[in-house]
Write an enzyme that holds these catalytic residues in place. Structure first.
Site, PDB file in Angstrom:
ATOM      1  N   ARG A  14      17.436   2.332  -7.654  1.00 46.60           N
ATOM      2  CA  ARG A  14      16.189   2.652  -8.350  1.00 46.60           C
ATOM      3  C   ARG A  14      15.124   3.108  -7.349  1.00 46.60           C
ATOM      4  NH1 ARG A  14      10.846   2.160  -8.421  1.00 46.60           N
ATOM      5  NH2 ARG A  14      11.085   0.022  -7.653  1.00 46.60           N
ATOM      6  N   ASP A  15      14.625   2.196  -6.542  1.00 43.57           N
ATOM      7  CA  ASP A  15      13.539   2.517  -5.616  1.00 43.57           C
ATOM      8  C   ASP A  15      13.978   3.560  -4.590  1.00 43.57           C
ATOM      9  OD1 ASP A  15      10.993   2.315  -4.649  1.00 43.57           O
ATOM     10  OD2 ASP A  15      11.309   0.459  -3.541  1.00 43.57           O
ATOM     11  N   HIS A 208       8.694  -1.609   3.615  1.00 48.75           N
ATOM     12  CA  HIS A 208       9.054  -0.248   3.988  1.00 48.75           C
ATOM     13  C   HIS A 208       8.956  -0.121   5.510  1.00 48.75           C
ATOM     14  CE1 HIS A 208       9.001   2.003  -0.031  1.00 48.75           C
ATOM     15  NE2 HIS A 208       8.927   0.720  -0.309  1.00 48.75           N
ATOM     16  N   CYS A 239       7.681   6.482  -1.376  1.00 50.30           N
ATOM     17  CA  CYS A 239       6.737   6.257  -2.473  1.00 50.30           C
ATOM     18  C   CYS A 239       6.050   7.574  -2.785  1.00 50.30           C
ATOM     19  CB  CYS A 239       5.702   5.198  -2.101  1.00 50.30           C
ATOM     20  SG  CYS A 239       4.461   4.967  -3.394  1.00 50.30           S
TER      21      CYS A 239
END
Length: 286
Positions: A14-15, A208, A239
């Site tokens: 997902r991310d 991150h 992001c």
């Protein structure tokens, strides 16, 4: 949870994949999740039921959830920002829903077009319905260690959002360094503050690796008593609202660190490396 055991939440499907420029085929996503399940993860973030207009990469969440082989004992999670997303997640049979707020007012406005207080009010019916349906509820606190728009984020702001998420009935709360600016000292401070509002055992670190601090921040979190971490296979991710932010810490790197520290994860590192090679080739990355 045993003191020597660390829970690793795999967020790559997902991310990690949501920021890829090329549209990743559903079959690749399914194959990746199946490989990660086989590696022994107890929690995999598999899909996102957000508007395809905003995140087209995640438009096939229902097909992905329908296609995977579910491993007994593994939670398959999905992001659900609103009631429409929750209804889709319920239909897809997810085990855990994830709501996502921010500790930064500026980021909240840019990311979900509302204030922090408004975001909490929006999440309330989602959280209530999730619990009513017996689903596990997780929350992610973005920009807990810094924001691309406002810079410093007060530790008190993080604690306040954690308190709000607790009041919504969350089972687990992620402290997320969305742009990778966190340092070990700040991480320890934020984790201490968060743990005054929520059980430390149910807090997680989501780091991150923009400036190469992610593993150091994991160690700082471990020292602060945190035993849940998020990572992304092959270091995929970023992001879309934080220019230049690299992916989450690579799962392979995290597992190697934890292994070297004598901590147990129950995950087969060799199988994760194979999955990393598979998805890297699939998306055309080294």
């Amino acid at each position: 949870m045993h003191a020597d055991f660390v829970k690793v939440v795999e967020v790559g499907p997902r991310d990690g994949l949501q920021n890829e420029k090329i549209l990743v085929p559903t079959g690749i996503k399914v194959a990746l999740i199946d490989q990660l399940s086989d590696a022994g993860f107890v929690n995999i973030e598999a899909a996102s039921f957000v508007s395809p207009k905003w995140v087209p990469q995640m438009a096939d969440g229902a097909q992905v959830m329908a296609g995977i082989r579910r491993r007994p004992g593994t939670l398959y999670s999905a992001l659900t920002p609103n009631m429409k997303g929750l209804e889709a997640a319920l239909a897809a049979g997810v085990d855990e829903v994830v709501i996502f707020g921010a500790a930064s007012e500026a980021f909240s406005q840019k990311n979900i077009n509302c204030s922090i207080a408004e975001s909490m009010a929006r999440f309330a019916p989602v959280a209530s319905a999730a619990k009513a349906h017996g689903l596990r509820l997780r929350a992610s606190v973005s920009c807990a260690l810094g924001c691309p728009y406002q810079g410093e984020v007060p530790v008190s702001a993080v604690a306040e959002v954690v308190r709000g998420m607790r009041e919504l009935g969350c089972d687990e709360i992620d402290i997320a360094d969305t742009i990778g600016v966190g340092t070990p000292e700040k991480v320890r401070e934020v984790m201490r503050a968060a743990s005054t509002e929520f059980p430390r055992a149910a807090l997680s670190g989501h780091f991150h690796d923009t400036y190469g601090h992610a593993l150091a921040n994991v160690v700082a979190s471990l020292e602060a008593g945190i035993r849940i971490f998020h990572s992304s296979v092959a270091g995929l991710g970023g992001c879309p609202y934080a220019e230049g932010a690299t992916g989450n810490v690579a799962t392979e790197s995290l597992l190697r660190l934890l292994q070297d520290m004598g901590l147990e994860t129950g995950i087969d590192l060799g199988k994760v490396v194979v999955a990393a090679q598979f998805v890297s080739e699939a998306v055309g990355k080294r």
